[in-house]
Structure formats: C-alpha cells, structure tokens
Motif scaffolding. Structure first.
Motif, PDB file in Angstrom:
ATOM      1  N   GLN A  11      -3.429  -0.289  -8.964  1.00 46.91           N
ATOM      2  CA  GLN A  11      -3.677  -0.386  -7.521  1.00 46.91           C
ATOM      3  C   GLN A  11      -3.376  -1.799  -7.035  1.00 46.91           C
ATOM      4  OE1 GLN A  11      -5.817   1.472  -4.994  1.00 46.91           O
ATOM      5  NE2 GLN A  11      -5.073   3.281  -6.025  1.00 46.91           N
ATOM      6  N   TRP A  15      -0.534  -2.736  -4.254  1.00 49.08           N
ATOM      7  CA  TRP A  15      -0.804  -3.235  -2.902  1.00 49.08           C
ATOM      8  C   TRP A  15      -0.306  -4.661  -2.690  1.00 49.08           C
ATOM      9  CZ3 TRP A  15      -1.644   0.225   0.556  1.00 49.08           C
ATOM     10  CH2 TRP A  15      -2.366   1.380   0.250  1.00 49.08           C
ATOM     11  N   ALA A  48     -12.243  -4.152   1.176  1.00 49.91           N
ATOM     12  CA  ALA A  48     -10.800  -3.923   0.999  1.00 49.91           C
ATOM     13  C   ALA A  48     -10.066  -4.502   2.208  1.00 49.91           C
ATOM     14  CB  ALA A  48     -10.498  -2.442   0.793  1.00 49.91           C
ATOM     15  N   CYS A  49     -10.325  -5.779   2.455  1.00 52.32           N
ATOM     16  CA  CYS A  49      -9.912  -6.435   3.711  1.00 52.32           C
ATOM     17  C   CYS A  49      -8.410  -6.645   3.801  1.00 52.32           C
ATOM     18  CB  CYS A  49     -10.640  -7.760   3.868  1.00 52.32           C
ATOM     19  SG  CYS A  49     -10.250  -8.939   2.553  1.00 52.32           S
ATOM     20  N   GLY A  50      -7.687  -6.556   2.682  1.00 50.43           N
ATOM     21  CA  GLY A  50      -6.245  -6.774   2.728  1.00 50.43           C
ATOM     22  C   GLY A  50      -5.918  -8.114   3.351  1.00 50.43           C
ATOM     23  N   THR A  51      -5.055  -8.099   4.375  1.00 49.19           N
ATOM     24  CA  THR A  51      -4.629  -9.342   5.028  1.00 49.19           C
ATOM     25  C   THR A  51      -5.661  -9.856   6.034  1.00 49.19           C
ATOM     26  OG1 THR A  51      -3.458  -8.012   6.665  1.00 49.19           O
ATOM     27  CG2 THR A  51      -2.181  -8.803   4.775  1.00 49.19           C
ATOM     28  N   ASP A  69     -11.443  -8.060  -1.412  1.00 55.14           N
ATOM     29  CA  ASP A  69     -10.303  -7.200  -1.749  1.00 55.14           C
ATOM     30  C   ASP A  69      -9.947  -7.390  -3.220  1.00 55.14           C
ATOM     31  OD1 ASP A  69      -8.098  -5.606   0.121  1.00 55.14           O
ATOM     32  OD2 ASP A  69      -7.266  -6.292  -1.792  1.00 55.14           O
ATOM     33  N   GLY A  94     -12.450  -9.028  -5.458  1.00 54.45           N
ATOM     34  CA  GLY A  94     -13.440  -8.174  -6.113  1.00 54.45           C
ATOM     35  C   GLY A  94     -13.155  -6.705  -5.880  1.00 54.45           C
ATOM     36  N   VAL A  96     -14.718  -2.906  -4.704  1.00 52.30           N
ATOM     37  CA  VAL A  96     -15.768  -2.239  -3.914  1.00 52.30           C
ATOM     38  C   VAL A  96     -16.743  -1.469  -4.812  1.00 52.30           C
ATOM     39  CG1 VAL A  96     -14.251  -0.273  -3.448  1.00 52.30           C
ATOM     40  CG2 VAL A  96     -16.225  -0.652  -2.008  1.00 52.30           C
ATOM     41  N   GLY A 114      -9.361   1.367   3.379  1.00 51.33           N
ATOM     42  CA  GLY A 114      -9.591   0.503   2.234  1.00 51.33           C
ATOM     43  C   GLY A 114     -10.442   1.129   1.143  1.00 51.33           C
ATOM     44  N   ALA A 118     -10.754   3.408  -3.613  1.00 55.20           N
ATOM     45  CA  ALA A 118     -11.560   3.235  -4.828  1.00 55.20           C
ATOM     46  C   ALA A 118     -11.551   4.570  -5.579  1.00 55.20           C
ATOM     47  CB  ALA A 118     -12.981   2.844  -4.459  1.00 55.20           C
TER      48      ALA A 118
HETATM   49  C1  LIG Z   1      -3.973   0.189   3.066  1.00 50.93           C
HETATM   50  S1  LIG Z   1      -4.553  -1.371   2.504  1.00 50.93           S
HETATM   51  C2  LIG Z   1      -5.648  -1.782   3.836  1.00 50.93           C
HETATM   52  C3  LIG Z   1      -5.890  -3.251   4.005  1.00 50.93           C
HETATM   53  C4  LIG Z   1      -6.611  -3.690   5.271  1.00 50.93           C
HETATM   54  N1  LIG Z   1      -7.964  -3.187   5.326  1.00 50.93           N
HETATM   55  C5  LIG Z   1      -5.841  -3.297   6.491  1.00 50.93           C
HETATM   56  O1  LIG Z   1      -6.349  -2.508   7.291  1.00 50.93           O
HETATM   57  O2  LIG Z   1      -4.722  -3.797   6.671  1.00 50.93           O
HETATM   58  C6  LIG Z   1      -5.650  -0.916   1.181  1.00 50.93           C
HETATM   59  C7  LIG Z   1      -6.407  -2.074   0.596  1.00 50.93           C
HETATM   60  O3  LIG Z   1      -7.391  -1.596  -0.322  1.00 50.93           O
HETATM   61  C8  LIG Z   1      -7.509  -2.556  -1.366  1.00 50.93           C
HETATM   62  N2  LIG Z   1      -8.206  -1.917  -2.487  1.00 50.93           N
HETATM   63  C9  LIG Z   1      -7.800  -0.839  -3.212  1.00 50.93           C
HETATM   64  N3  LIG Z   1      -8.719  -0.533  -4.139  1.00 50.93           N
HETATM   65  C10 LIG Z   1      -9.745  -1.420  -4.001  1.00 50.93           C
HETATM   66  C11 LIG Z   1     -10.984  -1.622  -4.677  1.00 50.93           C
HETATM   67  N4  LIG Z   1     -11.356  -0.827  -5.688  1.00 50.93           N
HETATM   68  N5  LIG Z   1     -11.787  -2.633  -4.264  1.00 50.93           N
HETATM   69  C12 LIG Z   1     -11.408  -3.456  -3.263  1.00 50.93           C
HETATM   70  N6  LIG Z   1     -10.238  -3.317  -2.592  1.00 50.93           N
HETATM   71  C13 LIG Z   1      -9.417  -2.309  -2.949  1.00 50.93           C
HETATM   72  C14 LIG Z   1      -6.073  -2.963  -1.613  1.00 50.93           C
HETATM   73  O4  LIG Z   1      -5.954  -4.157  -2.328  1.00 50.93           O
HETATM   74  C15 LIG Z   1      -5.552  -3.070  -0.177  1.00 50.93           C
HETATM   75  O5  LIG Z   1      -5.750  -4.345   0.359  1.00 50.93           O
END
Ligand SMILES: C[S@@+](CC[C@H](N)C(=O)[O-])C[C@H]1O[C@@H](n2cnc3c(N)ncnc32)[C@H](O)[C@@H]1O
Length: 264
Positions: A11, A15, A48-51, A69, A94, A96, A114, A118
């Motif tokens: 994952q 991403w 899962a804040c991404g950017t 994230d 980290g 979730v 986000g 998981a």
């Molecule tokens: C579609 S992106 C969304 C990012 C952001 N929230 C946005 O709206 O642009 C999905 C995000 O989930 C994160 N992610 C996936 N599995 C995760 C986990 N187990 N714990 C934390 N973050 C996770 C990825 O790294 C990625 O940043």
C-alpha cells in the motif's frame, strides 16, 4: 514479515506517487471539513492524510490539526502544503490500525478516502473511535462500490493476486448499511450525505494514463506488464470501457459517500 505487513508495505509503495492528485482531492476536502463541523480551536486528527488537503483546510479554520499517514512521500508533500498555507500541523508517519495517540485525545477524527484502505475495517474504526473523545465527531468520505471508483477498485482486484485472508474490499466503506454496522453502538446520530469530485479528462485513456502513474494501479500495471502483457491489455480494454461510461464534457463526476456520527 507477515502477510498483513507485506500488504501494508505494498500500500505504502502504491500510494507513494499520489501527490499530483491533490488537485482533485482539494475541493472534496473542504466539503468534508464543513460536513464534520470543524471549528476554530478543535483538536482534529486527519487519518490517512496523504498530501494534507483535509488537515490544511481544517487548520486554516483555526483547528489544532494532527495528520497521520502510512506513506512518507505524501507526508513530505503534506508538510510542504502546510508550510505554503502558513499553518502548523503535527504530522506523523503511522498506521490507522495502530494510532500513536491517547484515548479520547481528539474532538474530531476525519478521513478522506483514507481509512477505507486499512485492511481490517474493525481494527481501523476501533482505533479512530478510541482516540476520539465522547461527544466528539467522526466523519469520513468513502467510495461506494456501485459508483465509478468502487467499480475501478473491483476491476483492479479481479486482475490482482488475492489479498491476505480477512482483508476487506475498501469500497465496502461506501455502503451505508455496512458503515452503520461497523460503527455500531459506539456512536449516535449517524448522518450520510453524498458529494461529487470533478475530474477533468480528455479521454478514458487520458484518465487511465494518470491512474497508472499516480495510484495503486501503478503496481498492478508494473506486475502485469512483466508477467502477462496480454492480461494487461485485457485489463486496459476493460478499464477504458468502464471509465468511458462516465466521461462527459471532458470530465468525470465521481460520486462519493460522506458519513458523520457522534461518539457516545
Ligand atoms: C486516496 S489517498 C487519500 C489521501 C488524502 N486523504 C486525500 O484526500 O488526498 C489514500 C491514503 O491512505 C493512506 N493509507 C493507506 N493505508 C493506510 C493505513 N493503514 N494507515 C494510514 N494511512 C493509510 C495512503 O498512504 C494514502 O495517503
């Protein structure tokens, strides 16, 4: 490394190139922050804040924001985005499923497309509710299985190796009945809403070429291109036909579900 760790490592790699899509996730971030009722002074966790699109939006309203994230490359961009907006956000790398925060620490816990990724929904939601204070708000945006993005995930899954046992398909989080049962008795006042992300595209193939570069599809395409080019061509044909159903006026309207509830 056990199967779940391996799944999460995939994952993280999948991403890592997602940053350019902040252009399309920025407007939905404002919808989610408004829907969650974030106010100045609130302690907000963006899971899962991404950017950092949701976190920065909340911080610009005066909230005290923490973002978490799995993917370091995206956190780097999130820090840049916070700096550009001149807001202070506490970002953590980290998972979730194992949040590094105290019980009842936040007033609001949000996640935009986000936490749905998981692998174990029950573990993720238990963690998100654990760190939320009683009376606090949990709110998230998710892709429904019957809409375009949910259908794309199902198509991708049909060409990919099966996930480890117990891993749930992410778009299940876009089904209100499943969301209700996963939140269970730990919340009250569940509310749903629907919103739309607008994605400009020149053709279905144009959309696919972006998806193949920036999202988890990148890994699938790399694998198929090495192992089975004919299968990759079949996948691309199916993909283009699916996306083609949704392209109108050089854009795709990607409908999604928003959920909000109060922790009891
Ligand atoms: C579609 S992106 C969304 C990012 C952001 N929230 C946005 O709206 O642009 C999905 C995000 O989930 C994160 N992610 C996936 N599995 C995760 C986990 N187990 N714990 C934390 N973050 C996770 C990825 O790294 C990625 O940043």
């Amino acid at each position: 490394m056990d199967a779940l760790d391996k799944f999460k490592r995939n994952q993280r790699e999948g991403w890592a190139h997602f940053a350019p899509l902040e252009l399309v996730t920025t407007a939905p971030a404002a919808q989610l922050v408004r829907f969650a009722g974030v106010k100045s002074g609130d302690g907000v966790l963006d899971v899962a804040c991404g950017t950092g699109v949701v976190g920065v939006t909340a911080a610009r309203l005066g909230a005290r924001v923490t973002g978490l994230d799995l993917t370091p490359e995206l956190l780097e961009r999130a820090r840049e985005n916070a700096g550009i907006a001149k807001v202070a956000i506490d970002f953590h790398e980290g998972d979730v499923e194992k949040l590094p925060f105290d019980d009842n620490e936040f007033d609001v816990v949000v996640s935009q497309y986000g936490h749905m990724f998981a692998p174990r929904p029950d573990v993720a939601i238990a963690e998100m509710l654990r760190v939320l204070r009683p009376g606090g708000t949990i709110a998230f945006s998710t892709w429904p299985p019957e809409m375009l993005v949910g259908r794309i995930f199902a198509l991708g899954a049909s060409y990919a190796p099966a996930p480890p046992p117990g891993v749930s398909p992410p778009p299940q989080w876009g089904d209100p009945n499943i969301v209700r049962s996963r939140l269970g008795e730990r919340v009250k006042d569940i509310r749903f809403d629907r919103a739309t992300m607008i994605v400009p595209v020149l053709s279905p193939q144009h959309q696919r070429s972006t998806a193949e570069r920036v999202g988890p599809m990148r890994k699938l395409v790399e694998k198929l291109s090495a192992a089975d080019p004919a299968k990759l061509e079949a996948f691309r044909r199916e993909y283009d036909a699916l996306v083609g159903e949704y392209v109108h006026d050089n854009m795709i309207q990607q409908h999604y579900l928003m959920t909000r509830a109060t922790k009891v």
